[in-house]
Design a protein around this motif. Structure first.
Motif, PDB file in Angstrom:
ATOM      1  N   LYS A   1       0.828  -1.225   0.000  1.00  0.00           N
ATOM      2  CA  LYS A   1       0.000   0.000   0.000  1.00  0.00           C
ATOM      3  C   LYS A   1       0.851   1.259   0.000  1.00  0.00           C
ATOM      4  CE  LYS A   1      -1.822  -0.527   4.102  1.00  0.00           C
ATOM      5  NZ  LYS A   1      -1.036  -1.613   4.673  1.00  0.00           N
TER       6      LYS A   1
ATOM      7  N   THR B   1      -1.820   6.774   6.764  1.00  0.00           N
ATOM      8  CA  THR B   1      -2.551   7.044   8.015  1.00  0.00           C
ATOM      9  C   THR B   1      -2.090   6.155   9.169  1.00  0.00           C
ATOM     10  OG1 THR B   1      -4.377   5.532   7.522  1.00  0.00           O
ATOM     11  CG2 THR B   1      -4.595   7.806   6.729  1.00  0.00           C
TER      12      THR B   1
ATOM     13  N   ARG C   1       0.758   4.691  14.804  1.00  0.00           N
ATOM     14  CA  ARG C   1       2.104   4.326  15.256  1.00  0.00           C
ATOM     15  C   ARG C   1       2.702   5.410  16.152  1.00  0.00           C
ATOM     16  NH1 ARG C   1       5.060   0.186  12.394  1.00  0.00           N
ATOM     17  NH2 ARG C   1       3.769  -0.791  10.802  1.00  0.00           N
TER      18      ARG C   1
ATOM     19  N   ARG D   1       8.661   2.214  12.349  1.00  0.00           N
ATOM     20  CA  ARG D   1       8.261   0.951  11.764  1.00  0.00           C
ATOM     21  C   ARG D   1       8.765  -0.281  12.507  1.00  0.00           C
ATOM     22  NH1 ARG D   1       5.175   2.347   8.123  1.00  0.00           N
ATOM     23  NH2 ARG D   1       4.699   0.191   7.786  1.00  0.00           N
TER      24      ARG D   1
ATOM     25  N   ARG E   1     -10.290   7.002  17.457  1.00  0.00           N
ATOM     26  CA  ARG E   1     -10.515   6.956  16.004  1.00  0.00           C
ATOM     27  C   ARG E   1     -11.272   8.195  15.539  1.00  0.00           C
ATOM     28  NH1 ARG E   1      -8.740   2.049  13.723  1.00  0.00           N
ATOM     29  NH2 ARG E   1      -9.114   3.022  11.737  1.00  0.00           N
TER      30      ARG E   1
ATOM     31  N   ARG F   1      -6.569   1.420   6.675  1.00  0.00           N
ATOM     32  CA  ARG F   1      -7.418   0.243   6.820  1.00  0.00           C
ATOM     33  C   ARG F   1      -8.885   0.552   6.522  1.00  0.00           C
ATOM     34  NH1 ARG F   1      -2.881  -0.848   7.620  1.00  0.00           N
ATOM     35  NH2 ARG F   1      -1.963  -2.649   8.680  1.00  0.00           N
ATOM     36  N   ASP F   2      -9.277   1.806   6.743  1.00  0.00           N
ATOM     37  CA  ASP F   2     -10.704   2.171   6.633  1.00  0.00           C
ATOM     38  C   ASP F   2     -10.889   3.394   5.742  1.00  0.00           C
ATOM     39  OD1 ASP F   2      -9.411   3.947   8.284  1.00  0.00           O
ATOM     40  OD2 ASP F   2     -11.063   4.121   9.724  1.00  0.00           O
TER      41      ASP F   2
ATOM     42  N   ARG G   1       8.577  -7.497   4.433  1.00  0.00           N
ATOM     43  CA  ARG G   1       8.883  -6.703   5.636  1.00  0.00           C
ATOM     44  C   ARG G   1      10.301  -6.983   6.121  1.00  0.00           C
ATOM     45  NH1 ARG G   1       4.576  -3.519   8.197  1.00  0.00           N
ATOM     46  NH2 ARG G   1       4.923  -2.635   6.157  1.00  0.00           N
TER      47      ARG G   1
ATOM     48  N   ARG H   1      -2.053  -9.290  13.875  1.00  0.00           N
ATOM     49  CA  ARG H   1      -2.479  -7.911  13.635  1.00  0.00           C
ATOM     50  C   ARG H   1      -3.599  -7.863  12.578  1.00  0.00           C
ATOM     51  NH1 ARG H   1       0.239  -3.380  11.278  1.00  0.00           N
ATOM     52  NH2 ARG H   1       2.110  -4.567  10.764  1.00  0.00           N
TER      53      ARG H   1
ATOM     54  N   ASP I   1      -7.244  -6.379  13.300  1.00  0.00           N
ATOM     55  CA  ASP I   1      -7.753  -5.311  12.431  1.00  0.00           C
ATOM     56  C   ASP I   1      -9.065  -5.718  11.752  1.00  0.00           C
ATOM     57  OD1 ASP I   1      -5.580  -3.727  13.035  1.00  0.00           O
ATOM     58  OD2 ASP I   1      -4.514  -4.076  11.153  1.00  0.00           O
TER      59      ASP I   1
ATOM     60  N   ARG J   1     -12.263  -6.296  14.573  1.00  0.00           N
ATOM     61  CA  ARG J   1     -12.706  -5.253  15.495  1.00  0.00           C
ATOM     62  C   ARG J   1     -14.045  -4.681  15.018  1.00  0.00           C
ATOM     63  NH1 ARG J   1      -7.890  -1.362  13.550  1.00  0.00           N
ATOM     64  NH2 ARG J   1      -8.938  -0.502  11.754  1.00  0.00           N
TER      65      ARG J   1
END
Ligand code: CDP
Length: 218
Positions: free
Chosen positions: A14, A32, A37, A76, A94, A120-121, A147, A175, A179, A182
């Motif tokens: 992404k 975002t 983070r 990171r 949020r 994510r959203d 990664r 994770r 994610d 939730r």
């Protein structure tokens, strides 16, 4: 004015895509995840992870975040990412961060004619009317290998590499799960998103694919 929303799983490509599109079209780009983070790293630094009013502390800190100042932060690490995913479940936090992201989009869209956000959203909550929505994913193994490469460790014994890779796979699996399940802003593709699996394509191929979609060449 063009809005581009990019969502997807961890290390799916992404961020690289967002930066390449930003260079090509001269639209500002916001990762975002850096917001979550940054708050996570603040919690670690202040050692307040176990306070009973953690959400309030996160909200107080978030209110004063200036997005433009976060661009060059290097946050990171896996510990930060894990905590970021935990606090990303806080509804009041949020709300604050959503407003900041929407404001960033509004200002930059007007100024530059377009804006790109990844997270994510984005396609579901932040920019539900985005002109283009992309949901990027790849197999867990491929993402963990990417990664590991990002970490730029010059020499690793074969066993250490295997061990690090396994750790990354486990962290990411956990994770992604948190994610996705939730209640608030879960990681799900928007109904009108182009879903792209990057397991078998590299960053440049993804960029061409997405550019073609944007330019109507499909
Ligand atoms: O780079 P990577 O995909 O590994 O993570 P990130 O984008 O920096 O996001 C770190 C964590 O922040 C994610 O696992 C999510 O829990 C959270 N996040 C979120 O909930 N909503 C966003 N728009 C961006 C990140």
């Amino acid at each position: 004015m063009i809005e581009i929303a990019i969502d997807g799983t961890a290390a799916s490509g992404k961020g690289t895509l967002g930066k390449k599109l930003s260079n090509k079209y001269n639209f500002p780009y916001l990762d975002t995840g850096i917001l979550y983070r940054k708050i996570a790293s603040y919690i670690i630094k202040e050692n307040i992870n176990n306070t009973s009013d953690l959400e309030k502390q996160c909200c107080d800190f978030a209110q004063n975040l200036i997005l433009e100042e976060l661009k060059n932060e290097n946050l990171r690490t896996e510990i930060v990412a894990k905590l970021a995913a935990k606090i990303a479940t806080f509804p009041d936090l949020r709300k604050i961060l959503n407003n900041k992201q929407k404001e960033f989009n509004k200002i930059n869209k007007k100024k530059y004619g377009g804006c790109i956000l990844d997270g994510r959203d984005i396609g579901t909550i932040i920019l539900p009317n985005a002109d283009f929505k992309f949901f990027i994913t790849a197999s867990l193994e491929v993402r963990a290998k990417r990664r590991l490469l990002e970490k730029n460790i010059s020499f690793l014994h074969e066993n250490d590499e295997k061990c690090m890779l396994l750790n990354l796979i486990n962290n990411m699996r956990e994770r992604d799960k948190l994610d996705s399940i939730r209640k608030i802003s879960p990681l799900v593709p928007a109904k009108d998103a182009y879903i792209i699996d990057t397991s078998l394509i590299n960053a440049q191929e993804l960029f061409f694919k997405v550019s073609n979609i944007i330019e109507g060449k499909k």
